[in-house]
Design an enzyme around this catalytic site. Structure first.
Site, mmCIF file in Angstrom:
data_model
loop_
_atom_site.group_PDB
_atom_site.id
_atom_site.type_symbol
_atom_site.label_atom_id
_atom_site.label_comp_id
_atom_site.label_asym_id
_atom_site.label_seq_id
_atom_site.Cartn_x
_atom_site.Cartn_y
_atom_site.Cartn_z
ATOM 1 N N ARG A 196 5.384 67.779 27.087
ATOM 2 C CA ARG A 196 6.701 67.220 26.813
ATOM 3 C C ARG A 196 7.744 68.172 27.396
ATOM 4 O O ARG A 196 7.593 69.390 27.319
ATOM 5 C CB ARG A 196 6.944 67.035 25.305
ATOM 6 C CG ARG A 196 6.213 65.839 24.696
ATOM 7 C CD ARG A 196 6.748 64.512 25.221
ATOM 8 N NE ARG A 196 6.134 63.349 24.575
ATOM 9 C CZ ARG A 196 5.078 62.721 25.033
ATOM 10 N NH1 ARG A 196 4.466 63.150 26.129
ATOM 11 N NH2 ARG A 196 4.605 61.653 24.397
ATOM 12 N N HIS A 205 6.748 61.251 35.012
ATOM 13 C CA HIS A 205 5.910 61.046 33.824
ATOM 14 C C HIS A 205 4.782 60.073 34.180
ATOM 15 O O HIS A 205 4.542 59.085 33.490
ATOM 16 C CB HIS A 205 6.742 60.498 32.664
ATOM 17 C CG HIS A 205 6.210 60.885 31.324
ATOM 18 N ND1 HIS A 205 6.991 61.309 30.282
ATOM 19 C CD2 HIS A 205 4.933 60.917 30.835
ATOM 20 C CE1 HIS A 205 6.254 61.574 29.225
ATOM 21 N NE2 HIS A 205 4.996 61.347 29.533
ATOM 22 N N GLU A 257 14.665 62.275 30.368
ATOM 23 C CA GLU A 257 13.969 61.385 31.299
ATOM 24 C C GLU A 257 14.658 60.028 31.338
ATOM 25 O O GLU A 257 15.019 59.510 30.281
ATOM 26 C CB GLU A 257 12.495 61.226 30.895
ATOM 27 C CG GLU A 257 11.719 62.520 30.999
ATOM 28 C CD GLU A 257 10.236 62.377 30.659
ATOM 29 O OE1 GLU A 257 9.775 61.233 30.430
ATOM 30 O OE2 GLU A 257 9.541 63.402 30.634
#
Length: 313
Positions: free
Chosen positions: A226, A274, A255
């Site tokens: 993360r 991601h 993000e």
């Protein structure tokens, strides 16, 4: 028993769930909001509908099955207050992410990005900075299923995988494991540092300016966990000062990564959106966990991948 899915896994798979004895509702996660026909839903299978779906109004909700490993998107207070069981997809994405970790280590060690740029420019120039993975020390901060799959694959390169976990528990595929209290020792000796630790209040900005400065100047830094485990401003400054042979980042504090982030323009940084968990098998693996747990739930058996909401994993 009524179950709400926020993703359609296909007719064959959904029929298999119905045969277990469930009444199924399917509503796309992007469009979901509470309606009265959700009042009697007992099971929620989802990723992150919580921004628009108020689960506090779902009076009969007993269990949430996530398609993610991380749980930071979940409204924890509601889950605790209503005594809702929470399970995740631990292990479901470990193989593709394990492959991604090995890929990025090799890309950085072999200066692939630089050589691809030369190819585009039709430039013939030997790069003498390439490194071997052989016998390098790969430090995994977190030794769960993702780290395990990566360490397993690194054995073929005769690299040395060392891990950090809560108690220093020795695990298969790791040459040695250290307790979290000895994190600094691992950071100092690792040629590659890989973040695979869960995000919790305790791991917020675990990697800060002080920790970054402990790492080898020419180390490789990889984060697939993360973004908020890393102080991103400190990382940017560290890279701007000429540290690290390279960094591969799949996760960020915000993000999508902001367009004005200096990370975009750094020659020694690989950015992916991601994306490390993606593979053609992703739906197959998550559905195996979903089916197994839904079968267990209706048979009043213990569920797999239960999450401790207090610990955060």
């Amino acid at each position: 028993m009524k179950a709400l899915f926020t993703y359609n896994y296909g007719e064959e798979k959904m029929n298999a769930i119905e045969k277990l004895g469930y009444e199924i509702m399917v509503i796309n996660e992007k469009d979901i909001a509470y309606t009265e026909d959700m009042k009697d839903v007992e099971v929620l299978i989802c990723y992150d509908p919580f921004f628009t779906l108020d689960i506090g109004r779902m009076e009969n909700l007993k269990w949430i099955q996530l398609s993610s490993t991380g749980i930071d998107q979940v409204p924890k207070e509601i889950v605790k207050e209503n005594n809702i069981t929470l399970t995740n997809n631990r292990g479901g994405y470990s193989i593709p992410i394990g492959e991604w970790i090995v890929l990025k280590i090799l890309e950085i060690f072999k200066s692939s990005y630089k050589l691809y740029q030369q190819q585009k420019q039709r430039q013939w120039k030997i790069d003498t900075s390439l490194l071997e993975l052989y016998r390098k020390k790969i430090g995994f901060i977190g030794t769960g299923s993702i780290a395990t799959e990566a360490a397993k694959r690194l054995q073929g390169f005769e690299a040395h995988s060392i891990g950090v976990n809560t108690r220093g528990e020795k695990l298969k595929y790791f040459d040695k494991c250290y307790p979290i209290e000895q994190l600094d020792e691992v950071l100092k000796v690792s040629d590659v540092v890989v973040l695979t630790i869960p995000y919790t209040d305790k791991t917020h900005h675990l990697i800060n300016k002080e920790k970054l400065q402990m790492m080898k100047k020419n180390a490789v830094f990889i984060n697939i966990s993360r973004g908020s485990i890393v102080d991103e401003e400190a990382l940017i400054q560290h890279l701007q000062e000429g540290n690290f042979k390279g960094a591969a980042l799949d996760v960020f504090e915000v993000e999508p990564l902001l367009k004005d982030s200096p990370l975009w323009d750094m020659d020694n940084v690989i950015i992916t959106p991601h994306n490390s968990w993606i593979s053609e098998m992703k739906n197959e693996r998550i559905f195996r966990i979903i089916y197994e747990n839904m079968k267990r739930y209706i048979e009043n058996q213990p569920l797999v991948n239960q999450v401790d909401i207090e610990k955060g994993y």
